[in-house]
Design an enzyme around this catalytic site. Structure first.
Site, mmCIF file in Angstrom:
data_model
loop_
_atom_site.group_PDB
_atom_site.id
_atom_site.type_symbol
_atom_site.label_atom_id
_atom_site.label_comp_id
_atom_site.label_asym_id
_atom_site.label_seq_id
_atom_site.Cartn_x
_atom_site.Cartn_y
_atom_site.Cartn_z
ATOM 1 N N GLU A 31 -13.878 11.983 12.546
ATOM 2 C CA GLU A 31 -13.996 12.271 11.122
ATOM 3 C C GLU A 31 -15.416 11.927 10.658
ATOM 4 O O GLU A 31 -15.957 10.909 11.063
ATOM 5 C CB GLU A 31 -12.977 11.394 10.379
ATOM 6 C CG GLU A 31 -12.962 11.566 8.903
ATOM 7 C CD GLU A 31 -12.717 13.013 8.529
ATOM 8 O OE1 GLU A 31 -11.672 13.559 8.904
ATOM 9 O OE2 GLU A 31 -13.605 13.601 7.864
ATOM 10 N N PHE A 32 -16.000 12.781 9.820
ATOM 11 C CA PHE A 32 -17.379 12.543 9.376
ATOM 12 C C PHE A 32 -17.456 12.365 7.859
ATOM 13 O O PHE A 32 -18.511 12.542 7.275
ATOM 14 C CB PHE A 32 -18.272 13.711 9.804
ATOM 15 C CG PHE A 32 -18.260 13.943 11.296
ATOM 16 C CD1 PHE A 32 -19.051 13.169 12.130
ATOM 17 C CD2 PHE A 32 -17.437 14.906 11.868
ATOM 18 C CE1 PHE A 32 -19.042 13.362 13.508
ATOM 19 C CE2 PHE A 32 -17.423 15.115 13.244
ATOM 20 C CZ PHE A 32 -18.221 14.339 14.067
ATOM 21 N N PHE B 143 -31.512 11.653 3.759
ATOM 22 C CA PHE B 143 -31.531 10.384 4.501
ATOM 23 C C PHE B 143 -32.941 9.910 4.808
ATOM 24 O O PHE B 143 -33.181 9.207 5.776
ATOM 25 C CB PHE B 143 -30.647 10.460 5.757
ATOM 26 C CG PHE B 143 -29.230 10.141 5.413
ATOM 27 C CD1 PHE B 143 -28.462 11.059 4.703
ATOM 28 C CD2 PHE B 143 -28.670 8.925 5.721
ATOM 29 C CE1 PHE B 143 -27.165 10.758 4.309
ATOM 30 C CE2 PHE B 143 -27.375 8.607 5.337
ATOM 31 C CZ PHE B 143 -26.626 9.537 4.627
ATOM 32 N N LYS C 201 0.836 -1.198 0.000
ATOM 33 C CA LYS C 201 0.000 0.000 0.000
ATOM 34 C C LYS C 201 0.875 1.254 0.000
ATOM 35 O O LYS C 201 0.610 2.209 -0.729
ATOM 36 C CB LYS C 201 -0.842 -0.012 1.279
ATOM 37 C CG LYS C 201 -2.278 0.296 1.072
ATOM 38 C CD LYS C 201 -2.906 0.204 2.430
ATOM 39 C CE LYS C 201 -4.376 0.175 2.415
ATOM 40 N NZ LYS C 201 -4.882 0.075 3.784
ATOM 41 N N CYS D 295 -19.072 1.758 7.487
ATOM 42 C CA CYS D 295 -19.202 2.600 8.691
ATOM 43 C C CYS D 295 -20.536 2.457 9.409
ATOM 44 O O CYS D 295 -20.571 2.008 10.548
ATOM 45 C CB CYS D 295 -18.992 4.057 8.312
ATOM 46 S SG CYS D 295 -17.288 4.397 7.923
ATOM 47 N N LYS E 23 -21.431 -0.937 11.225
ATOM 48 C CA LYS E 23 -20.551 -1.339 12.336
ATOM 49 C C LYS E 23 -20.572 -0.305 13.466
ATOM 50 O O LYS E 23 -20.476 -0.656 14.635
ATOM 51 C CB LYS E 23 -19.133 -1.643 11.856
ATOM 52 C CG LYS E 23 -18.309 -0.420 11.592
ATOM 53 C CD LYS E 23 -16.865 -0.559 12.017
ATOM 54 C CE LYS E 23 -16.077 0.637 11.545
ATOM 55 N NZ LYS E 23 -15.752 1.644 12.494
ATOM 56 N N ARG F 284 -18.309 -3.567 0.977
ATOM 57 C CA ARG F 284 -18.326 -4.067 2.357
ATOM 58 C C ARG F 284 -19.726 -3.865 2.949
ATOM 59 O O ARG F 284 -20.283 -2.791 2.863
ATOM 60 C CB ARG F 284 -17.263 -3.347 3.194
ATOM 61 C CG ARG F 284 -15.865 -3.776 2.809
ATOM 62 C CD ARG F 284 -14.822 -2.992 3.553
ATOM 63 N NE ARG F 284 -14.770 -1.606 3.111
ATOM 64 C CZ ARG F 284 -14.020 -0.663 3.703
ATOM 65 N NH1 ARG F 284 -13.290 -0.957 4.754
ATOM 66 N NH2 ARG F 284 -14.012 0.557 3.233
HETATM 67 C C1 UDX Z 1 -21.363 7.412 6.589
HETATM 68 C C2 UDX Z 1 -21.677 8.796 7.185
HETATM 69 O O1 UDX Z 1 -22.611 9.476 6.320
HETATM 70 C C3 UDX Z 1 -20.405 9.596 7.352
HETATM 71 O O2 UDX Z 1 -20.689 10.853 7.954
HETATM 72 C C4 UDX Z 1 -19.430 8.806 8.224
HETATM 73 O O3 UDX Z 1 -18.208 9.490 8.391
HETATM 74 C C5 UDX Z 1 -19.161 7.420 7.620
HETATM 75 O O4 UDX Z 1 -20.418 6.743 7.420
HETATM 76 P P1 UDX Z 1 -20.813 6.476 4.154
HETATM 77 O O5 UDX Z 1 -20.490 5.156 4.767
HETATM 78 O O6 UDX Z 1 -19.914 6.992 3.079
HETATM 79 O O7 UDX Z 1 -20.843 7.628 5.278
HETATM 80 O O8 UDX Z 1 -22.290 6.349 3.575
HETATM 81 P P2 UDX Z 1 -23.614 7.235 3.550
HETATM 82 O O9 UDX Z 1 -23.608 8.175 2.427
HETATM 83 O O10 UDX Z 1 -23.928 7.769 4.887
HETATM 84 O O11 UDX Z 1 -24.678 6.082 3.220
HETATM 85 C C6 UDX Z 1 -24.788 4.947 4.056
HETATM 86 C C7 UDX Z 1 -25.818 3.984 3.547
HETATM 87 O O12 UDX Z 1 -27.130 4.478 3.765
HETATM 88 C C8 UDX Z 1 -25.734 3.631 2.074
HETATM 89 O O13 UDX Z 1 -25.868 2.221 1.950
HETATM 90 C C9 UDX Z 1 -26.925 4.340 1.465
HETATM 91 O O14 UDX Z 1 -27.423 3.697 0.326
HETATM 92 C C10 UDX Z 1 -27.922 4.279 2.618
HETATM 93 N N1 UDX Z 1 -28.947 5.335 2.550
HETATM 94 C C11 UDX Z 1 -28.575 6.648 2.630
HETATM 95 C C12 UDX Z 1 -30.290 4.995 2.453
HETATM 96 O O15 UDX Z 1 -30.641 3.807 2.401
HETATM 97 N N2 UDX Z 1 -31.223 5.993 2.431
HETATM 98 C C13 UDX Z 1 -30.893 7.321 2.493
HETATM 99 O O16 UDX Z 1 -31.798 8.144 2.475
HETATM 100 C C14 UDX Z 1 -29.526 7.650 2.604
#
Ligand code: UDX
Length: 438
Positions: free
Chosen positions: A151-152, A255, A35, A266, A269, A335
Site C-alpha cells: 500500500e502506498f 519532495f 475500535k 511510515c 520506520k 508519531r
Molecule cells: C508516506 C509515503 O508518502 C506513502 O507513500 C507511504 O504509503 C506512507 O509513508 P506519509 O507518512 O503520509 O506517507 O507522509 P508523506 O506525505 O510522505 O510525508 C512524510 C514526511 O516528509 C512529513 O513529515 C513531511 O513533512 C516530510 N516532507 C515531505 C518534507 O520534509 N519535505 C518534502 O518535500 C516532503
C-alpha cells in the site's frame, strides 16, 4: 467480492472503507473491541479527510461491517487482506512482525475453499514467502494462495490514494499467478478501468517496492536538506534552487522541500527497517546510504532546536511559541513528529513552550503533557521570545507579521518549513530564519 481486512489502523480502516466504496462487501477485523464498535458506528478513530463520510455511508448500508471474530471474518470473505501494523522493534531498527504473525496464526486454520490472502502491511523482504508456507501448513484447504499487494497511501489523502492509486503492485509466488491476478483484477476493477497500471511480479520484488519507494522519498528530502546546509553556508536560497532543479522532469519538484525533515509513522520506520534488512543481507552500500539519510534527517531537528535556543540566549525564563505539532498538515498524527520532538527538546532545555495545532493537540498532550497547549496561534504567541513554524498548515501559512507583532515579546520567527515569505516578515521588522534561505 467478499473481502475481509485484518487490522483497522490507518491502513486497514481506510482500505476497508474504500473497498466498500468500490462496491465490495467488506468486513473489517480488529482485536480491539472499542475500535470495532466505534468503526461499526461509522466513526473514524483518527483524523482523515473523507474517511468519516465513507464509513458512515457504508456501515449504514450494511456493505461494510466490523468484527473482532476471526471465525465470522473467515466465513464472510473470499479475499483476506492483512493490513496490521509493523512498528519498529523496541530493541532494534528492524520491523516487529508480531501482529502479522498473529493474524496468520489465527486466520490460517480457518481458511477454506479457494480463499486468497493478500498482504498489504509493510514487511521486510522474505516475509511473504514465509507467510505463504505457514498458511499452506495451517489451512485445511490446499487451494489457499498468498500474494503481496503493498500500500502506498499517504495520510491526509489516504482515501484518494486508495481509490485512485498511482499504481497497483502485486507479488505472487511461483505457479500462483493465475488465480491471484484474476482476483486482484476483480478487487481493483474500478481503478484498473480508469487506467491505473498493475505491476505483477514476484513476492520479494513486491515487498521491496514499498520500502524502496519510501526510502527514495526520504532520500530526496535528506538530499535537499543537506543542500540547504550548503546554501546556508554561502547565503544561497534552497527554495529557488529546488524550483530550478525541479523543472528537470527527471528530478521533479515534489519532495524537495527543505525544512525540519521527515517524520510520521511510515517513512522513518520503513527507512530504518530497510537499513536493518539490507545490513542483515550483507548489502552495506544500501545500509550506509540509508544510515546517512537518517542522520541528515535527525540533524535537521537538532539544527532547528539550536536556532531556537540561540534566539533565547540571555533571556530569563524564555518562551517559545510552537505553531504546528503534527508531522505534516492535514493529519492529527504526532508519531515521530519532528515538530513535537523539537518542542519537547526546548522544554527539556528550560524553555516554556506554548504550542498550537489545529488537529494534533490531543495526541501531542497525551505524549508530552509538559508542554503548554493554547487554543489559537495568537494565544500561543503571547509574550513569546521566538515563534517557530513547525508544520505548514494553511492557517499557519496565512499568518501575517502584523497578526503577531503586538502579541510577541520579540519579533523573531524560525520558519522550519520554509512556508512563509521572508521578505514580508523582514520588511515588517522581524528577524526571519528559514532553512537554507537567504
Ligand atoms: C508516506 C509515503 O508518502 C506513502 O507513500 C507511504 O504509503 C506512507 O509513508 P506519509 O507518512 O503520509 O506517507 O507522509 P508523506 O506525505 O510522505 O510525508 C512524510 C514526511 O516528509 C512529513 O513529515 C513531511 O513533512 C516530510 N516532507 C515531505 C518534507 O520534509 N519535505 C518534502 O518535500 C516532503
Amino acid at each position: 467480492m467478499r473481502i475481509a481486512v485484518f487490522g483497522t489502523g490507518y491502513l486497514g480502516a481506510t482500505h476497508a472503507a474504500c473497498m466498500a466504496e468500490l462496491g465490495h462487501e467488506v468486513i473489517g477485523v480488529d482485536v480491539d473491541p472499542a475500535k470495532v464498535s466505534r468503526l461499526q458506528e461509522g466513526e473514524a478513530p483518527f483524523f482523515e479527510p473523507g474517511l468519516p463520510e465513507l464509513l458512515r455511508r457504508h456501515t449504514a448500508s450494511g456493505r461494510l461491517r466490523f468484527t473482532h471474530s476471526y471465525e465470522v471474518a473467515a466465513q464472510s470473505a473470499d479475499v483476506h487482506f492483512i493490513a496490521v501494523g509493523t512498528p519498529q522493534r523496541p530493541d532494534s531498527a528492524a520491523a516487529d512482525l508480531s501482529q502479522v504473525d498473529a493474524v496468520v496464526e489465527a486466520l490460517g486454520p480457518l481458511l477454506t475453499g479457494h480463499a486468497v490472502v493478500l498482504g498489504k502491511s509493510t514487511v521486510p523482504v522474505g516475509t511473504a514467502t514465509g507467510i505463504a508456507d505457514r498458511i499452506r501448513a495451517l489451512a485445511p484447504s490446499p487451494e489457499i494462495v498468498v500474494g503481496w499487494n503493498p500500500e502506498f497511501l499517504r495520510e491526509g489523502t489516504a482515501v484518494h490514494d486508495t481509490l485512485c492509486p498511482d499504481r497497483i503492485v502485486l507479488g505472487v509466488g511461483p505457479g500462483d499467478r493465475g488465480r491471484i491476478e484474476s482476483v486482484t483484477r476483480e478487487v481493483y476493477a474500478g481503478p484498473l478501468a480508469d487506467g491505473t497500471p498493475l505491476v505483477v511480479t514476484d513476492l520479494a520484488t513486491a515487498e521491496l517496492t514499498k520500502v524502496a519507494a519510501n526510502s527514495f522519498l526520504a532520500t530526496k528530502i535528506s538530499f535537499i536538506n543537506s543542500v540547504a546546509e550548503v546554501c546556508d553556508a554561502v547565503d544561497a536560497d534552497v527554495s529557488v534552487l529546488a524550483d530550478a532543479i525541479g523543472f528537470d522532469e527527471r528530478i521533479g519538484r515534489r519532495f524537495l522541500n527543505a525544512g525540519l525533515g521527515f517524520g510520521g509513522a511510515c517513512l522513518p520506520k520503513d527507512v530504518r527497517a530497510f537499513r536493518a534488512r539490507a545490513a542483515e543481507l550483507g548489502v552495506s552500500a544500501a545500509a550506509n546510504l540509508l544510515a546517512d539519510v537518517e542522520r541528515i534527517n535527525s540533524r535537521q531537528r537538532t539544527r532547528v532546536a539550536t536556532m531556537a535556543l540561540e534566539a533565547c540566549r540571555g533571556i530569563d525564563n524564555p518562551r517559545a511559541a510552537v505553531l504546528g505539532l503534527t508531522f505534516k498538515p492535514d493529519s492529527d498524527d504526532v508519531r515521530d513528529s519532528p515538530a513535537l520532538d523539537v518542542a519537547s527538546r526546548l522544554a527539556a532545555a528550560g524553555v516554556t513552550v506554548q504550542a498550537w495545532d489545529p488537529h494534533g493537540m490531543d495526541n501531542a498532550e497525551r505524549l508530552h503533557p509538559e508542554l503548554g497547549y493554547f487554543d489559537s496561534p495568537l494565544a500561543a504567541c503571547k509574550a513569546a521570545d521566538v515563534v517557530l513554524v513547525m508544520t505548514e498548515w494553511d492557517e499557519i501559512r496565512a499568518l501575517t507579521p502584523s497578526d503577531l507583532a503586538d502579541t510577541v515579546s520579540e519579533r523573531v520567527v524560525i520558519d522550519a518549513r520554509n512556508c512563509l515569505d521572508p521578505a514580508a516578515w523582514r520588511t515588517a521588522g522581524w528577524t526571519y530564519r528559514g532553512i537554507g534561505r537567504r
